[in-house]
Write an enzyme that holds these catalytic residues in place. Structure first.
Site, PDB file in Angstrom:
ATOM      1  N   SER A 151       0.852  -1.192   0.000  1.00  0.00           N
ATOM      2  CA  SER A 151       0.000   0.000   0.000  1.00  0.00           C
ATOM      3  C   SER A 151       0.885   1.238   0.000  1.00  0.00           C
ATOM      4  O   SER A 151       2.084   1.174   0.326  1.00  0.00           O
ATOM      5  CB  SER A 151      -0.865  -0.030   1.267  1.00  0.00           C
ATOM      6  N   TYR A 164      -2.354  -0.349  10.269  1.00  0.00           N
ATOM      7  CA  TYR A 164      -2.372  -0.693   8.836  1.00  0.00           C
ATOM      8  C   TYR A 164      -1.081  -0.215   8.167  1.00  0.00           C
ATOM      9  O   TYR A 164      -0.487  -0.933   7.352  1.00  0.00           O
ATOM     10  CB  TYR A 164      -3.607  -0.051   8.201  1.00  0.00           C
TER      11      TYR A 164
HETATM   12  P1  NAD Z   1     -12.025  -5.767   0.222  1.00  0.00           P
HETATM   13  O1  NAD Z   1     -12.464  -5.539   1.626  1.00  0.00           O
HETATM   14  O2  NAD Z   1     -12.944  -5.429  -0.900  1.00  0.00           O
HETATM   15  O3  NAD Z   1     -11.554  -7.280   0.060  1.00  0.00           O
HETATM   16  C1  NAD Z   1     -10.891  -7.980   1.047  1.00  0.00           C
HETATM   17  C2  NAD Z   1     -11.339  -9.438   0.965  1.00  0.00           C
HETATM   18  O4  NAD Z   1     -10.557 -10.176   1.895  1.00  0.00           O
HETATM   19  C3  NAD Z   1     -12.821  -9.654   1.339  1.00  0.00           C
HETATM   20  O5  NAD Z   1     -13.464 -10.427   0.343  1.00  0.00           O
HETATM   21  C4  NAD Z   1     -12.761 -10.410   2.670  1.00  0.00           C
HETATM   22  O6  NAD Z   1     -13.793 -11.353   2.832  1.00  0.00           O
HETATM   23  C5  NAD Z   1     -11.412 -11.098   2.543  1.00  0.00           C
HETATM   24  N1  NAD Z   1     -10.853 -11.440   3.857  1.00  0.00           N
HETATM   25  C6  NAD Z   1     -10.827 -10.675   4.971  1.00  0.00           C
HETATM   26  N2  NAD Z   1     -10.261 -11.361   5.975  1.00  0.00           N
HETATM   27  C7  NAD Z   1      -9.928 -12.578   5.490  1.00  0.00           C
HETATM   28  C8  NAD Z   1      -9.313 -13.730   6.048  1.00  0.00           C
HETATM   29  N3  NAD Z   1      -8.940 -13.770   7.336  1.00  0.00           N
HETATM   30  N4  NAD Z   1      -9.116 -14.803   5.257  1.00  0.00           N
HETATM   31  C9  NAD Z   1      -9.506 -14.783   3.959  1.00  0.00           C
HETATM   32  N5  NAD Z   1     -10.107 -13.728   3.371  1.00  0.00           N
HETATM   33  C10 NAD Z   1     -10.301 -12.640   4.132  1.00  0.00           C
HETATM   34  O7  NAD Z   1     -10.651  -4.977   0.100  1.00  0.00           O
HETATM   35  P2  NAD Z   1      -9.818  -4.419  -1.131  1.00  0.00           P
HETATM   36  O8  NAD Z   1      -9.832  -2.936  -1.057  1.00  0.00           O
HETATM   37  O9  NAD Z   1     -10.185  -5.094  -2.389  1.00  0.00           O
HETATM   38  O10 NAD Z   1      -8.347  -4.845  -0.661  1.00  0.00           O
HETATM   39  C11 NAD Z   1      -7.597  -5.892  -1.224  1.00  0.00           C
HETATM   40  C12 NAD Z   1      -6.146  -5.696  -0.814  1.00  0.00           C
HETATM   41  O11 NAD Z   1      -5.660  -4.454  -1.334  1.00  0.00           O
HETATM   42  C13 NAD Z   1      -5.934  -5.630   0.700  1.00  0.00           C
HETATM   43  O12 NAD Z   1      -4.715  -6.256   1.022  1.00  0.00           O
HETATM   44  C14 NAD Z   1      -5.831  -4.140   0.958  1.00  0.00           C
HETATM   45  O13 NAD Z   1      -5.125  -3.879   2.136  1.00  0.00           O
HETATM   46  C15 NAD Z   1      -5.086  -3.707  -0.280  1.00  0.00           C
HETATM   47  N6  NAD Z   1      -5.154  -2.274  -0.623  1.00  0.00           N
HETATM   48  C16 NAD Z   1      -6.353  -1.650  -0.867  1.00  0.00           C
HETATM   49  C17 NAD Z   1      -6.343  -0.300  -1.232  1.00  0.00           C
HETATM   50  C18 NAD Z   1      -7.609   0.439  -1.539  1.00  0.00           C
HETATM   51  O14 NAD Z   1      -7.516   1.633  -1.865  1.00  0.00           O
HETATM   52  N7  NAD Z   1      -8.756  -0.202  -1.472  1.00  0.00           N
HETATM   53  C19 NAD Z   1      -5.149   0.391  -1.349  1.00  0.00           C
HETATM   54  C20 NAD Z   1      -3.961  -0.278  -1.083  1.00  0.00           C
HETATM   55  C21 NAD Z   1      -3.975  -1.609  -0.733  1.00  0.00           C
END
Ligand code: NAD
Length: 271
Positions: A151, A164
């Protein structure tokens, strides 16, 4: 452009029931990979698998909790049974939690240790444990690709989200460590890289960047746009090109890097 071909690769993606990794799963599925959609939320995983199958791709939904080694081993067994191997692991499950976020009702001094632990475990241990299980498959096979999801806050911490930020810094650090470890101990054909997405509106950050009632940007949401030279949030699909490059032979001399996909956010000094 055969170098970028991912057709026939067996790819397991954790958190692929979610927004960003669901999009990644659809991208590699459309490109002809066999995709295992691993998520704690089976219904969400099945929905993504269904979307891929409905356009002629090959996908299976697998229930998996990335914090439970037994669950990950069972998921790995399902992937091996479905595809006969695993060439690529994408460690996508992760995110922040409201309870570990500072604010008027939550001074830093009062954040419960369990809240910090929840976020740290989900992002760091949730990357390390699946890596242990699927990385062993790759070590035995002598080849493979691991992609972690870092991130922006790994480069510079963002306000309000101390756990985070620290956890994603650990994910970036582990990416470099593991890249070296795999080359030195197992095979130079096991590559480990990370993608650091910029800002994408998803369920886990919507409460921070948009006003629940009006849908307008909060001051934090506006500040993100103002500090992103491209002047906008990203679209989930905009991660696909970098992902396919890192998975494919086109990146065969690339290991241990963290690639920002951020509309220029990490390059901007703010002035
Ligand atoms: P999201 O919440 O849409 O998806 C996360 C998924 O992970 C969900 O489907 C959830 O059910 C699953 N999950 C949660 N805990 C779990 C566990 N213990 N075991 C298995 N599955 C589990 O989030 P997103 O925004 O799509 O994020 C995806 C990745 O990208 C994450 O690592 C997040 O930190 C990273 N990220 C997101 C952003 C952003 O702007 N959204 C930016 C940088 C990094």
């Amino acid at each position: 452009m055969n170098e970028f071909d991912v057709k026939g690769k067996n790819i397991a993606i954790t958190g692929a029931g979610g927004v960003l990794c669901g999009s990644m799963a659809r991208a590699v599925g459309l490109a002809g990979a066999n995709v295992a959609i691993l998520d704690r939320n089976f219904d969400a995983a099945e929905e993504v698998a269904h979307q891929i199958r409905s356009v002629g791709g090959n996908a299976v939904a697998v229930k998996c909790d990335v914090l439970d080694k037994e669950s990950i081993i069972a998921a790995k067994d399902e992937v091996m049974k479905a595809f006969g191997g695993c060439d690529v692991l994408i460690n996508g499950a992760g995110g922040n939690h409201k309870s570990a976020t500072t604010g008027p009702d939550m001074p830093l001094f009062d954040i419960p240790a369990e809240a910090i632990k929840f976020v740290f475990d989900l992002n760091f241990l949730g990357t390390l444990l699946p890596t242990q299980v699927f990385g062993k498959v790759m070590a035995d096979a002598g080849s493979g690709v691991i992609i972690n999801i870092s991130s922006m806050n790994a480069f510079k911490p963002l306000t309000k989200i101390p756990a985070y930020s620290a956890a994603k810094a650990a994910v970036s650090n582990f990416t470099q460590w593991l890249a070296v470890h795999m080359c030195q101990n197992y095979s130079d054909k096991i590559r480990v890289n990370a993608i650091a997405p910029g800002f994408f509106i998803t369920d886990q950050n919507r409460f921070l960047v948009t006003d629940e009632k009006t849908g307008d940007f909060t001051p934090r949401g506006q500040s993100i746009v103002d500090h992103t030279p491209m002047g906008r949030f990203g679209e989930a699909e905009e991660l696909s090109g970098t992902l396919i490059w890192l998975i494919s032979e086109a990146a065969k001399f690339v290991t241990g890097v963290v690639v920002p996909v951020d509309g220029g956010y990490s390059a901007f000094g703010g002035v």
